[in-house]
Structure formats: structure tokens, C-alpha cells
Write a protein that holds these residues in place. Structure first.
Motif, mmCIF file in Angstrom:
data_model
loop_
_atom_site.group_PDB
_atom_site.id
_atom_site.type_symbol
_atom_site.label_atom_id
_atom_site.label_comp_id
_atom_site.label_asym_id
_atom_site.label_seq_id
_atom_site.Cartn_x
_atom_site.Cartn_y
_atom_site.Cartn_z
ATOM 1 N N THR A 1 0.842 -1.189 0.000
ATOM 2 C CA THR A 1 0.000 0.000 0.000
ATOM 3 C C THR A 1 0.883 1.246 0.000
ATOM 4 O O THR A 1 2.003 1.230 0.512
ATOM 5 C CB THR A 1 -0.930 0.041 1.219
ATOM 6 O OG1 THR A 1 -0.159 0.227 2.411
ATOM 7 C CG2 THR A 1 -1.737 -1.245 1.328
ATOM 8 N N PRO A 2 0.389 2.344 -0.564
ATOM 9 C CA PRO A 2 1.194 3.573 -0.573
ATOM 10 C C PRO A 2 1.609 4.045 0.815
ATOM 11 O O PRO A 2 2.718 4.552 0.999
ATOM 12 C CB PRO A 2 0.263 4.582 -1.253
ATOM 13 C CG PRO A 2 -0.585 3.753 -2.163
ATOM 14 C CD PRO A 2 -0.830 2.492 -1.387
ATOM 15 N N SER A 3 0.741 3.871 1.813
ATOM 16 C CA SER A 3 1.093 4.340 3.154
ATOM 17 C C SER A 3 2.231 3.514 3.748
ATOM 18 O O SER A 3 3.068 4.049 4.494
ATOM 19 C CB SER A 3 -0.134 4.301 4.076
ATOM 20 O OG SER A 3 -0.671 3.002 4.153
ATOM 21 N N GLN A 4 2.292 2.227 3.440
ATOM 22 C CA GLN A 4 3.402 1.402 3.907
ATOM 23 C C GLN A 4 4.724 1.849 3.279
ATOM 24 O O GLN A 4 5.763 1.917 3.943
ATOM 25 C CB GLN A 4 3.135 -0.070 3.589
ATOM 26 C CG GLN A 4 1.990 -0.680 4.387
ATOM 27 C CD GLN A 4 1.550 -2.016 3.835
ATOM 28 O OE1 GLN A 4 1.768 -2.329 2.675
ATOM 29 N NE2 GLN A 4 0.896 -2.810 4.678
ATOM 30 N N ILE A 5 4.673 2.157 1.987
ATOM 31 C CA ILE A 5 5.882 2.612 1.291
ATOM 32 C C ILE A 5 6.282 3.990 1.793
ATOM 33 O O ILE A 5 7.470 4.294 1.953
ATOM 34 C CB ILE A 5 5.640 2.602 -0.235
ATOM 35 C CG1 ILE A 5 5.306 1.181 -0.692
ATOM 36 C CG2 ILE A 5 6.862 3.139 -0.981
ATOM 37 C CD1 ILE A 5 4.681 1.102 -2.064
ATOM 38 N N ALA A 6 5.310 4.838 2.067
ATOM 39 C CA ALA A 6 5.605 6.160 2.620
ATOM 40 C C ALA A 6 6.293 6.048 3.971
ATOM 41 O O ALA A 6 7.190 6.843 4.294
ATOM 42 C CB ALA A 6 4.325 6.980 2.737
ATOM 43 N N ALA A 7 5.873 5.073 4.785
ATOM 44 C CA ALA A 7 6.521 4.880 6.085
ATOM 45 C C ALA A 7 7.990 4.525 5.910
ATOM 46 O O ALA A 7 8.856 5.005 6.658
ATOM 47 C CB ALA A 7 5.795 3.794 6.878
ATOM 48 N N LEU A 8 8.301 3.693 4.916
ATOM 49 C CA LEU A 8 9.701 3.368 4.617
ATOM 50 C C LEU A 8 10.456 4.616 4.165
ATOM 51 O O LEU A 8 11.598 4.857 4.581
ATOM 52 C CB LEU A 8 9.771 2.290 3.542
ATOM 53 C CG LEU A 8 11.181 1.865 3.110
ATOM 54 C CD1 LEU A 8 11.908 1.152 4.245
ATOM 55 C CD2 LEU A 8 11.116 0.974 1.872
ATOM 56 N N ALA A 9 9.818 5.414 3.316
ATOM 57 C CA ALA A 9 10.461 6.649 2.842
ATOM 58 C C ALA A 9 10.754 7.595 3.998
ATOM 59 O O ALA A 9 11.812 8.242 4.028
ATOM 60 C CB ALA A 9 9.568 7.331 1.803
ATOM 61 N N ARG A 10 9.857 7.668 4.951
ATOM 62 C CA ARG A 10 10.085 8.551 6.096
ATOM 63 C C ARG A 10 11.225 8.054 6.984
ATOM 64 O O ARG A 10 11.902 8.863 7.627
ATOM 65 C CB ARG A 10 8.788 8.716 6.898
ATOM 66 C CG ARG A 10 7.740 9.575 6.180
ATOM 67 C CD ARG A 10 6.606 9.956 7.111
ATOM 68 N NE ARG A 10 5.800 8.807 7.500
ATOM 69 C CZ ARG A 10 4.738 8.376 6.829
ATOM 70 N NH1 ARG A 10 4.355 8.991 5.710
ATOM 71 N NH2 ARG A 10 4.037 7.340 7.266
ATOM 72 N N ARG A 11 11.449 6.743 7.006
ATOM 73 C CA ARG A 11 12.588 6.209 7.767
ATOM 74 C C ARG A 11 13.915 6.561 7.095
ATOM 75 O O ARG A 11 14.954 6.557 7.743
ATOM 76 C CB ARG A 11 12.488 4.684 7.897
ATOM 77 C CG ARG A 11 11.316 4.207 8.688
ATOM 78 C CD ARG A 11 11.577 2.876 9.397
ATOM 79 N NE ARG A 11 12.086 1.800 8.579
ATOM 80 C CZ ARG A 11 11.343 0.894 7.932
ATOM 81 N NH1 ARG A 11 10.020 0.980 7.994
ATOM 82 N NH2 ARG A 11 11.897 -0.083 7.260
ATOM 83 N N HIS A 12 13.855 6.865 5.798
ATOM 84 C CA HIS A 12 15.071 7.159 5.026
ATOM 85 C C HIS A 12 14.841 8.443 4.216
ATOM 86 O O HIS A 12 14.685 8.405 3.000
ATOM 87 C CB HIS A 12 15.410 5.978 4.113
ATOM 88 C CG HIS A 12 15.673 4.723 4.878
ATOM 89 N ND1 HIS A 12 16.901 4.421 5.420
ATOM 90 C CD2 HIS A 12 14.835 3.706 5.244
ATOM 91 C CE1 HIS A 12 16.828 3.271 6.066
ATOM 92 N NE2 HIS A 12 15.590 2.818 5.988
ATOM 93 N N PRO A 13 14.816 9.584 4.885
ATOM 94 C CA PRO A 13 14.363 10.826 4.252
ATOM 95 C C PRO A 13 15.266 11.349 3.144
ATOM 96 O O PRO A 13 14.842 12.224 2.390
ATOM 97 C CB PRO A 13 14.301 11.812 5.426
ATOM 98 C CG PRO A 13 15.224 11.248 6.458
ATOM 99 C CD PRO A 13 15.119 9.764 6.323
ATOM 100 N N ARG A 14 16.482 10.840 3.021
ATOM 101 C CA ARG A 14 17.372 11.289 1.940
ATOM 102 C C ARG A 14 17.336 10.366 0.724
ATOM 103 O O ARG A 14 18.012 10.618 -0.267
ATOM 104 C CB ARG A 14 18.799 11.388 2.473
ATOM 105 C CG ARG A 14 18.963 12.441 3.582
ATOM 106 C CD ARG A 14 20.346 12.382 4.195
ATOM 107 N NE ARG A 14 21.392 12.626 3.214
ATOM 108 C CZ ARG A 14 22.686 12.354 3.407
ATOM 109 N NH1 ARG A 14 23.064 11.806 4.562
ATOM 110 N NH2 ARG A 14 23.570 12.609 2.473
ATOM 111 N N LEU A 15 16.542 9.321 0.797
ATOM 112 C CA LEU A 15 16.430 8.344 -0.290
ATOM 113 C C LEU A 15 15.192 8.639 -1.140
ATOM 114 O O LEU A 15 14.082 8.632 -0.619
ATOM 115 C CB LEU A 15 16.333 6.929 0.289
ATOM 116 C CG LEU A 15 16.047 5.795 -0.698
ATOM 117 C CD1 LEU A 15 17.207 5.641 -1.682
ATOM 118 C CD2 LEU A 15 15.784 4.486 0.052
#
Length: 252
Positions: free
Chosen positions: A139-153
């Protein structure tokens, strides 16, 4: 035009997605006929069996046209060699990004084993693209959570939420600074709404080419032609097809 979502053939996998075999020459001929200058290429075999061999085959495919084809390799975070393979992808193989398919590869984006993998991708200046639009693992929210853990990626939603989750995908890119959205298999009415409401620099386009029963990639050609019916502005088209993907790839 830059197509941010295409695939190699399935050389070693029995897949319901399509069975045509083609070489790099045939694929670039499809690109030429469709007005595609560059393409991000993902491993079809790696969707189902993310092995070093799948990455080797992908690297060999894109190596034939290095100015036209950019390879994104894949791993599963549950493999004990995933970190080493990620390093090899960006080092020895010269790949430029990572493709994850949690739905087919069977893992959760919340698993801590993803964090060292993402750190390597970010350190190499790469891009992470994940399949999205199909619960429970993508789901997009799951992927967004990963993105927030790695804000420079830079993290890309590979399908813009598809039919059911495009509204969630739009909301997630609006609130997550390093999250981008690729319109790929997203219905036209959703594409119009996304382009009207999304940050202008965050939208990409992909055909999903390579999954066809025909080497001519007829469905992908149709997806390119479909853009003309979306009713978008020349500025939106230029940003989606040229400026946004070039910015991500040139930084990789």
C-alpha cells in the motif's frame, strides 16, 4: 520521454504476466517507435525469484544501450546475502536503483532488514522503486513509512496506487517529501486527478513494457498514446515525461 517502469523478458520464470522473449535491440526499437528516449528497466524474473542471477541478466540487458536503458536490480530483505547483493548491484553491476515487489516477494515494508539495504541505495545515490496498489504488503502508506525512515532516499510508488489506492498514493506524496509517484497502470481519470493535485515535480510515467505476449509491446504503445486524452497541460506533460524522471536519474 523517459519511461520509468519497464521490464526485461521472463527468461527463467513461468509468469502469467506475459511470455514474449525479446532482446535489447528489439526493445530499443519499441522505444524508438513510441518516442521513448530512455527507460528504467526492471527484472521480470526478479519479481518472482530475486536472485543474483536475475540481476546479472538485467545488467547484461541494459549494458547493450547504456545511454538508453537504466537498470534497477532487486533483492529480498529476508535473504541473508541481501546487503552484499545490494552492494554488488551498485558496484560491480553498475545498476542505478532498487526495485522491490513486497506483494510477490512476500515481505513487509516495515521489516528492519530493509534499513541497511536502503542505506546502501541512498549512499550510492540510487533510487528505490516499489510496487504499490495491492494490499496487504504494497500500500502507498506502507511505502511512505519506509520513505520517512530514510528521508534522503528518493522512493517511487511504482503504480500510483493502481485502480483502488490512487487517492492514498496522492495523499502520501503530498505529505512525504522524498516520495514520488509513477503513473503506470493507473486509470486515466485517476491520472488526471493526480496531475491536477500532486506537487508538480513528483509525478513520473511508466508503461510497464516488457510484460506483453508480443515483442512489439502493443499495450505499452497504447499507454503512451493514452496520454493525449488525459487533457493535461504541456507543462504537466514536460514535467512528467522529461524533467522529473531526468532529475532523479541524473542524480543516481
Amino acid at each position: 520521454m523517459i519511461d520509468f517502469h519497464t521490464h526485461t523478458p521472463a527468461w527463467n520464470t513461468v509468469s502469467w504476466l506475459g511470455g514474449a522473449t525479446f532482446g535489447a535491440d528489439e526493445f530499443v526499437a519499441f522505444m524508438d517507435a513510441s518516442g521513448i528516449d530512455r527507460a528504467v528497466v526492471l527484472s521480470h524474473d526478479g519479481l518472482f525469484n530475486p536472485t543474483p542471477a536475475a540481476n546479472d541478466d538485467l545488467a547484461a540487458f541494459v549494458r547493450a544501450y547504456p545511454d538508453r536503458l537504466t537498470g534497477f536490480g532487486t533483492v529480498t530483505p529476508r535473504d541473508r546475502n541481501a546487503v552484499a547483493e545490494t552492494e554488488r548491484m551498485f558496484g560491480e553491476l553498475g545498476l542505478r536503483g532498487m526495485k522491490l515487489h513486497p506483494w510477490l516477494q512476500g515481505f513487509s515494508l516495515h521489516e528492519p532488514a530493509l534499513d541497511p539495504i536502503c542505506e546502501i541505495v541512498q549512499g550510492a545515490g540510487g533510487v528505490l522503486l516499489s510496487h504499490d496498489g495491492t494490499p496487504p504488503y504494497s500500500t502507498p502508506s506502507q511505502i511512505a513509512a519506509l520513505a520517512r525512515r530514510h528521508p534522503r532516499l528518493p522512493v517511487v510508488l511504482g503504480h500510483g496506487g493502481l485502480h483502488d489506492l490512487w487517492r492514498e498514493a496522492l495523499a502520501m506524496i503530498q505529505e512525504t517529501p522524498n516520495l514520488y509517484l509513477c503513473i503506470c497502470g493507473t486509470p486515466p481519470y485517476a491520472a488526471r486527478n493526480i496531475l491536477a493535485e500532486a506537487p508538480a515535480h513528483k509525478v513520473l510515467f511508466g508503461t510497464d513494457a516488457g510484460l506483453s505476449d508480443k515483442a512489439s509491446q502493443d499495450y505499452a504503445v497504447a499507454r503512451v498514446r493514452e496520454i493525449d486524452g488525459w487533457g493535461i497541460t504541456p507543462q504537466q506533460r514536460q514535467a512528467m515525461l522529461v524533467e522529473n524522471p531526468a532529475r532523479l536519474l541524473d542524480a543516481a
